[in-house]
Design an enzyme around this catalytic site. Structure first.
Site, short mmCIF file in Angstrom:
data_model
loop_
_atom_site.label_atom_id
_atom_site.label_comp_id
_atom_site.label_asym_id
_atom_site.label_seq_id
_atom_site.Cartn_x
_atom_site.Cartn_y
_atom_site.Cartn_z
N TYR A 29 0.66 -1.03 0.04
CA TYR A 29 -0.26 0.10 -0.41
C TYR A 29 0.96 1.25 -0.06
CZ TYR A 29 -2.48 3.79 1.78
OH TYR A 29 -2.59 5.30 2.45
N TYR A 30 1.49 1.27 0.92
CA TYR A 30 2.58 2.24 1.25
C TYR A 30 3.18 2.39 -0.17
CZ TYR A 30 1.65 3.65 6.09
OH TYR A 30 0.93 3.46 7.15
#
Length: 168
Positions: A29-30
């Protein structure tokens, strides 16, 4: 940085620092939302490129703009240049920590309503403050654990941090 949905303190203007765990299962996600968004920044719509900070980043030869593949290597516990393990990671579930620093509302208003010079000064002051805070964490709180069940703390050679300035 800006608020991250679902985290304690997310969206609260009175919270100056929030800390979240980046789980190995959620690191993508990051990388997708922040590190890989650099191309969008140059088109005027995404987040600013990250920059490497921390004494251990210097030791690893990480300087300047953060490349997503280098950040992924760090979170995987590997040296981005050689692929060698950076330590022993037994039963590791956490890839890193997300420290989100928010300026107080009055500072945000100066940034939002100020002229170009004021906006640049506020931005630069915020980055100096973030660097100072991470320097404090590096000196006073960064430790590793060894021994049976990891109960013995040892000092480390600094931290590796990728700092991103969020437009929000």
């Amino acid at each position: 940085g800006g608020p991250c949905p679902g985290r304690p303190g997310a969206g609260r203007s009175d919270t100056v620092l929030s800390i979240g765990k980046i789980r190995l299962s959620g690191e993508r996600y990051y990388l997708a939302a922040v590190a890989d968004g650099v191309d969008e920044y140059y088109r005027g719509v995404g987040e600013a490129p990250g920059r490497w900070i921390g004494d251990a980043a210097v030791l690893l030869g990480l300087d300047g703009e953060v490349a997503p593949e280098d950040l992924g290597s760090i979170w995987s516990g590997r040296d981005p240049r050689t692929g060698e393990p950076l330590g022993r990671f037994i039963g590791r579930e956490i890839a890193g920590f997300d420290l989100t620093f928010r300026a107080p509302k009055s500072v945000s208003l100066l940034f939002a309503l100020g002229d170009t010079r004021m906006t640049a000064e506020v931005r630069d002051a915020h980055e100096v403050a973030v660097d100072a805070a991470l320097g404090y964490v590096e000196r006073e709180a960064a430790r590793s654990r060894i021994g049976r069940n990891g109960v013995q703390q040892i000092e480390v050679n600094g931290i590796v941090a990728a700092a991103y300035r969020h437009r929000t």
